[in-house]
Structures are given as C-alpha cells and as structure tokens.
Design an enzyme around this catalytic site. Structure first.
Site, PDB file in Angstrom:
ATOM      1  N   CYS A   1      -5.138  -3.284   2.805  1.00 23.51           N
ATOM      2  CA  CYS A   1      -4.843  -3.109   4.254  1.00 23.51           C
ATOM      3  C   CYS A   1      -5.982  -3.066   5.223  1.00 23.51           C
ATOM      4  O   CYS A   1      -6.437  -4.216   5.359  1.00 23.51           O
ATOM      5  CB  CYS A   1      -4.213  -1.547   4.445  1.00 23.51           C
ATOM      6  SG  CYS A   1      -3.267  -1.346   6.041  1.00 23.51           S
TER       7      CYS A   1
ATOM      8  N   LYS B   1      -9.689   1.430  -2.415  1.00 20.97           N
ATOM      9  CA  LYS B   1      -9.752   1.066  -1.099  1.00 20.97           C
ATOM     10  C   LYS B   1     -11.210   1.417  -0.345  1.00 20.97           C
ATOM     11  O   LYS B   1     -11.663   2.613  -0.430  1.00 20.97           O
ATOM     12  CB  LYS B   1      -8.587   1.450  -0.134  1.00 20.97           C
ATOM     13  CG  LYS B   1      -8.664   1.158   1.340  1.00 20.97           C
ATOM     14  CD  LYS B   1      -7.442   1.570   1.993  1.00 20.97           C
ATOM     15  CE  LYS B   1      -7.455   0.959   3.363  1.00 20.97           C
ATOM     16  NZ  LYS B   1      -6.364   1.612   4.219  1.00 20.97           N
TER      17      LYS B   1
ATOM     18  N   GLU C   1       0.764  -1.332   0.089  1.00 22.27           N
ATOM     19  CA  GLU C   1       0.131  -0.047  -0.006  1.00 22.27           C
ATOM     20  C   GLU C   1       0.714   1.344   0.006  1.00 22.27           C
ATOM     21  O   GLU C   1       1.889   1.250   0.618  1.00 22.27           O
ATOM     22  CB  GLU C   1      -0.954  -0.088   1.187  1.00 22.27           C
ATOM     23  CG  GLU C   1      -1.968   1.280   1.453  1.00 22.27           C
ATOM     24  CD  GLU C   1      -2.665   1.351   2.863  1.00 22.27           C
ATOM     25  OE1 GLU C   1      -3.809   1.760   2.697  1.00 22.27           O
ATOM     26  OE2 GLU C   1      -2.159   0.564   3.761  1.00 22.27           O
TER      27      GLU C   1
END
Length: 275
Positions: free
Chosen positions: A154, A113, A40
């Site tokens: 994440c 995300k 990330e």
C-alpha cells in the site's frame, strides 16, 4: 504466468474472511491461475482498534494464514497473501505482514510494511497507522517459478527508493497489495503504480480492497496488473470479484532492452545547494 487477483471487501469477522480467502484459492486454481494475489489486510479490517485487537493473533495462531496455507497445498497453487494484522510488533504493537506461500503450503517469504500511513486528508479522514503498527525494517524479494517477486504494501508505493532496491535485487514482478482510501485512490492510484512499473521495468500486480466495509471505511478498489511499459493489462474497477490476467514475462527483457534505465542508474551523492 497466469495471475488471479482477489478484490474483496474484508470485514470484521476473521472466520468469514478466512472462508472467503479459501474459496478464492479454489476459484483461482479452477481458473488456471499459477498464483493468487490478495489485498492488504485480507484477514481483518476493523478501525475500532479495541474490538479488532481481540481478534489479532501471533503468526503461529492466525486462522486466515493457516487456512490459506492449507488451501494452497490442497489446490497446488502459489498465493501472495497481501497482508495480515498480526501480534508481535516492537513496543507491543502489531505488524502489517505479507506472505508468499508456495504450492505445498510452505511460507517462502514474509514482509512487514515499512512505510506507515499517518496522514490527515482534506476530506477529514485521519489515519495513524503507527499508533497500532510497528514498521518493518527490510526490503524483501523472493524467487518463484515465474521470476523474482518484490514485496511491498500500500503506502509503500509512494517511496520509489524501495522499488529501486527491489529491481536492483532482480525483481521482475512487484506486488503492491492495498487498502487505498477513495480520495487518494482517485488522485494517485493509477499514476503511482504505472510509474513504479515503468521505473523498474517490471510487472506490477496490485490487489486491492474495495467498497464500504463493516467498520465504516471505504476503499477504492481498481485492482491492477500493469506491464513493464506502464500499460494497464487489467483494471478490476469497483466490484468485489476474482480477476485473471496473463503476464507475458518476456516483456521484462524486451522493455529493459528498449529503455535500459536500470543499467544507467548511478549512485547519487550529497546534493550541492548553490547559494
């Protein structure tokens, strides 16, 4: 499939970060990798948002993305560029976007995300990702020569419904690039990623940021490759490095045959709360 995982300590200089990514692409190809996985925020990490904003570009103008696409084409290797901070999000915010790039340099998939890290930790660390980033709205999987790759980033790993959707869509490999904090990493990194692999009956490849960054933050490292049975095939510990792991993709059918949990999934209706 031979995967290369780039565990790095991304800094505040986009040009230097892009050069490190290009070098990792070449090293991954030299090591016989079919695909390189990066963490990330591979292009920039800067918690000083005013300073960082000066370096954040639209996708079409991002130097790290352009450099990795060119390097992938030159080396003839696929790259999962874990994510970049890019302009163009809803409400004037940025997006945290990952890319799958093929061996011609073409972008095969993009993923923004979905779940944003807004937390206050017992250590005193406070994060408000939604203050600067707009959330994504759709799950994404992409076909590769080695199987269907499900994308996440994440904090997404704490939301198993996303991985159910990806495995229901046929994903056999799950990418989870991250910049995990040290406290949450020590507590939850391994157990959450092993759980996602077991639930989905899929490989998990999690490229991670590591160490102390120029902006003062610390990340946990321990980039992982996990097989569908939940066994850790690679744990890179804390050093910044490029790691290699061979994934026997036949394990997916083997594990799903032994424990056919995906076939046993049922839709769950409203919960009945007994008085």
């Amino acid at each position: 499939m031979r995967a290369a995982i780039f565990q790095t300590t991304t800094g505040i200089d986009p040009a230097r970060n892009a050069a490190a990514l290009v070098a990792a692409v070449a090293e991954a190809k030299a090591g016989g990798a079919d695909m390189l996985f990066t963490p990330e925020m591979s292009g920039l990490i800067d918690r000083d948002r005013a300073r960082g904003a000066a370096s954040i570009r639209d996708e079409a103008d991002d130097p790290a993305l352009a450099a990795v696409r060119e390097a992938a084409a030159e080396a003839g290797i696929w790259v999962h560029l874990g994510s970049l901070a890019l302009a163009g999000g809803e409400g004037g915010r940025f997006v945290n976007r990952g890319f799958v790039i093929d061996d011609t340099g073409a972008i095969r998939a993009r993923y923004d995300k979905i779940h944003l890290f807004d937390v206050d930790l017992p250590t005193g660390e406070s994060w408000r990702e939604s203050a600067a980033y707009a959330p994504g709205t759709r799950a994404v999987a992409v076909d590769t020569p080695w199987g269907r790759l499900g994308l996440s980033i994440c904090y997404d790993m704490r939301f198993p419904d996303l991985y159910r959707a990806l495995s229901d869509a046929g994903a056999t490999i799950l990418a989870v690039p991250a910049a995990f904090t040290v406290p949450t990493g020590k507590a939850h990194w391994h157990v959450l990623l092993r759980a996602r692999a077991i639930e989905a009956g899929a490989f998990v490849v999690a490229a991670a940021q590591t160490g102390r960054h120029e902006d003062g933050r610390e990340t946990y490292g321990h980039s992982l490759a996990i097989d569908p049975w939940g066994e850790v095939a690679l744990d890179m510990g804390e050093p910044a490095a490029l790691g290699f792991v061979d994934l026997d993709l036949g394990r997916v059918a083997d594990v799903r045959g032994r424990v056919p949990a995906l076939a046993h999934r049922r839709a769950i209706g409203p919960v009945e709360v007994a008085a």
